[in-house]
Write a protein that holds these residues in place. Structure first.
Motif, short mmCIF file in Angstrom:
data_model
loop_
_atom_site.label_atom_id
_atom_site.label_comp_id
_atom_site.label_asym_id
_atom_site.label_seq_id
_atom_site.Cartn_x
_atom_site.Cartn_y
_atom_site.Cartn_z
N LEU A 14 0.81 -1.21 0.00
CA LEU A 14 0.00 0.00 0.00
C LEU A 14 0.86 1.27 0.00
O LEU A 14 0.48 2.27 -0.61
CB LEU A 14 -0.94 0.00 1.21
N ILE A 15 2.01 1.23 0.64
CA ILE A 15 2.88 2.42 0.70
C ILE A 15 3.40 2.77 -0.69
O ILE A 15 3.35 3.93 -1.11
CB ILE A 15 4.06 2.19 1.68
N SER A 16 3.88 1.77 -1.43
CA SER A 16 4.40 2.06 -2.78
C SER A 16 3.26 2.47 -3.71
O SER A 16 3.44 3.32 -4.58
CB SER A 16 5.17 0.87 -3.34
N LEU A 17 2.06 1.89 -3.52
CA LEU A 17 0.90 2.30 -4.32
C LEU A 17 0.52 3.74 -4.02
O LEU A 17 0.27 4.52 -4.94
CB LEU A 17 -0.28 1.38 -4.04
N ALA A 21 0.72 6.80 -6.60
CA ALA A 21 -0.48 7.59 -6.93
C ALA A 21 -0.22 9.08 -6.76
O ALA A 21 -0.66 9.89 -7.57
CB ALA A 21 -1.64 7.15 -6.05
N ILE A 22 0.51 9.46 -5.72
CA ILE A 22 0.83 10.88 -5.50
C ILE A 22 1.72 11.40 -6.62
O ILE A 22 1.49 12.49 -7.16
CB ILE A 22 1.49 11.08 -4.12
N ILE A 23 2.71 10.61 -7.00
CA ILE A 23 3.61 11.03 -8.07
C ILE A 23 2.87 11.14 -9.39
O ILE A 23 3.05 12.08 -10.16
CB ILE A 23 4.81 10.06 -8.17
N TYR A 26 0.59 14.29 -9.28
CA TYR A 26 1.29 15.57 -9.30
C TYR A 26 1.99 15.82 -10.64
O TYR A 26 1.83 16.88 -11.23
CB TYR A 26 2.30 15.64 -8.16
N PHE A 27 2.77 14.86 -11.10
CA PHE A 27 3.57 15.10 -12.30
C PHE A 27 2.83 14.80 -13.59
O PHE A 27 2.92 15.54 -14.56
CB PHE A 27 4.87 14.29 -12.25
N ALA A 28 2.10 13.69 -13.64
CA ALA A 28 1.44 13.31 -14.89
C ALA A 28 0.27 14.24 -15.22
O ALA A 28 0.00 14.49 -16.39
CB ALA A 28 0.98 11.86 -14.83
N CYS A 112 16.55 10.85 -6.21
CA CYS A 112 17.18 10.51 -4.92
C CYS A 112 16.13 10.30 -3.84
O CYS A 112 16.26 9.40 -3.01
CB CYS A 112 18.16 11.61 -4.50
N VAL A 113 15.08 11.11 -3.84
CA VAL A 113 14.00 10.96 -2.86
C VAL A 113 13.25 9.65 -3.11
O VAL A 113 12.91 8.92 -2.16
CB VAL A 113 13.03 12.16 -2.93
N ALA A 114 13.01 9.31 -4.37
CA ALA A 114 12.27 8.09 -4.71
C ALA A 114 13.04 6.83 -4.33
O ALA A 114 12.45 5.75 -4.20
CB ALA A 114 11.94 8.07 -6.20
N TRP A 115 14.33 6.96 -4.16
CA TRP A 115 15.16 5.82 -3.77
C TRP A 115 14.69 5.25 -2.42
O TRP A 115 14.84 4.07 -2.15
CB TRP A 115 16.60 6.27 -3.69
#
Length: 184
Positions: A14-17, A21-23, A26-28, A112-115
Motif C-alpha cells: 500500500l505504501i508504494s501504491l 499515486a501521489i507522483i 502531481y507530475f502526470a 534521490c527521494v524516490a530511492w
C-alpha cells in the motif's frame, strides 16, 4: 511483450501504491494539461515500453555488480513525464522543499527521494528519467505527431468514451481547443 506495459500496474504494498499515486497525480496531470489527453495516453504507453526496454538492457549489466530491484509501478513513466516537463520548462529555478534549485536538477533530486520509497527500483526510475530527458531534448521525435492527428484521435473510440465519464477531466488534443476549454 505485454510485460513491457503491464509492469506499471504492479505494486507490492500500500505504501508504494500511495507514493506512486501521489507522483502520478502531481507530475502526470500537469504533463497532460500541456499535451492533451490523447498524446498523454500515447506517450504513457511509449514511455512505459521505452523505459522497460532500457531497463532490460541496463539490468543485465548492472545486476552483475549490484542487486537490482524489479521494475514495477508507474514511477518510471512519471519520471519520464517529469524529465520532459523540466527540459521544456521556461523557468530557470524553482522551489523544492523551500530551497531554490535549478529546474534541470529537480528530476535528479526527486530520483534521490524516490530511492527511499519501498519496493521502488532506482534503475527503472532512472531509465524513465533518461527516456523523458531524451524525448524532451528531441531525440525521440518519432513519438511526436501533429495536433491535427490529436484532434482526429479526440473523436475516435476510446477517447470519445473518456469524454463521457463523469468526474474525469478530458483535455483536448489541439492547443486552440485546450485554451477554449480552460477559459470556459
Amino acid at each position: 511483450v505485454h510485460r513491457l506495459v503491464t509492469y506499471i500496474f504492479v505494486y507490492e504494498d500500500l505504501i508504494s501504491l500511495t507514493c506512486g499515486a501521489i507522483i502520478i497525480w502531481y507530475f502526470a496531470s500537469s504533463f497532460e494539461k500541456n499535451v492533451g489527453t490523447v498524446k498523454h495516453c500515447i506517450l504513457t504507453v511509449a514511455f512505459a515500453i521505452l523505459s522497460g526496454l532500457l531497463y532490460l538492457v541496463l539490468e543485465t549489466v548492472v545486476s552483475r555488480v549490484l542487486e537490482v530491484e524489479d521494475a514495477k509501478g508507474f514511477m518510471p513513466v512519471a519520471f519520464a513525464t517529469l524529465g520532459v516537463s523540466t527540459t521544456h520548462s521556461r523557468m530557470k529555478r524553482t522551489l523544492v522543499f523551500g530551497v531554490r534549485v535549478p529546474v534541470v536538477l529537480v528530476p535528479w533530486f526527486m530520483l534521490c527521494v524516490a530511492w527511499f520509497i519501498p519496493h521502488s527500483s532506482l534503475l527503472s526510475n532512472l531509465c524513465g528519467l533518461l527516456v523523458g530527458e531524451a524525448y524532451g531534448l528531441g531525440y525521440c521525435f518519432c513519438l511526436d505527431f501533429p495536433e491535427s492527428v490529436g484532434s482526429k484521435l479526440d473523436r475516435a473510440f476510446p477517447f470519445t468514451l473518456l469524454k463521457r465519464i463523469p468526474g474525469l477531466k478530458y483535455i483536448p488534443g489541439s492547443l486552440a481547443e485546450r485554451r477554449v476549454s480552460e477559459s470556459s
